[in-house]
Design a protein around this motif. Structure first.
Motif, short mmCIF file in Angstrom:
data_model
loop_
_atom_site.label_atom_id
_atom_site.label_comp_id
_atom_site.label_asym_id
_atom_site.label_seq_id
_atom_site.Cartn_x
_atom_site.Cartn_y
_atom_site.Cartn_z
N ALA A 60 0.84 -1.20 0.00
CA ALA A 60 0.00 0.00 0.00
C ALA A 60 0.87 1.26 0.00
O ALA A 60 0.59 2.22 -0.72
N GLY A 61 1.93 1.26 0.79
CA GLY A 61 2.85 2.39 0.81
C GLY A 61 3.53 2.61 -0.54
O GLY A 61 3.67 3.75 -0.99
N GLY A 62 3.92 1.54 -1.17
CA GLY A 62 4.53 1.64 -2.50
C GLY A 62 3.53 2.15 -3.53
O GLY A 62 3.87 2.98 -4.38
N LEU A 63 2.30 1.66 -3.46
CA LEU A 63 1.28 2.13 -4.38
C LEU A 63 1.00 3.62 -4.20
O LEU A 63 0.81 4.35 -5.18
N GLU A 64 0.98 4.08 -2.96
CA GLU A 64 0.79 5.52 -2.71
C GLU A 64 1.92 6.32 -3.35
O GLU A 64 1.69 7.36 -3.96
#
Length: 128
Positions: A52-56
């Motif tokens: 999720a952090g990478g997608l953000e």
């Protein structure tokens, strides 16, 4: 009259970038890979947070990661991996590959391989 395809979620865009269709095989989207569901198990909370952090970050860098073409998503992942000292991109990549491929090739009850489409495309005869 043809209708426009529904916009991809960030999770679907990631799965499609990791495993697009080709060479006579269904891609992650055609196989119904659902990374969000696969990562909903409490045992995967850290992996979910990593992805999720990478997608953000991809969304911020690319200005709409899910809206990019498949080639554009691959390019965004490549640039992030090469230039992104701000995030553990190699770990992100490995986790995205692991969960996407597992859902794609795994049992249909585990977040992908809808109606055994992958097994059928590979010529596997698996009952149950």
């Amino acid at each position: 009259m043809p209708t426009a395809a529904a916009p991809l979620s960030l999770w679907d865009a990631l799965a499609d970038a990791v495993l697009p269709s080709g060479h006579g095989l269904p891609g992650a989207l055609e196989a119904g890979v659902d990374l969000e569901k696969a990562l909903s198990d409490p045992a995967h909370v850290r992996v979910r947070a990593l992805l999720a952090g990478g997608l953000e970050r991809l969304e911020a860098r690319a200005g709409g990661f899910a809206d990019l073409t498949p080639e554009g998503r691959l390019a965004a992942l490549d640039v992030a991996g090469r230039e992104g000292a701000d995030y553990p991109w190699p770990v992100f990549r490995e986790a995205a590959l692991d969960f996407t491929i597992e859902a794609w090739a795994g049992h249909p009850e585990r977040c992908g391989n809808r109606q055994r489409v992958v097994w059928q495309a590979l010529g596997l005869s698996v009952a149950g």
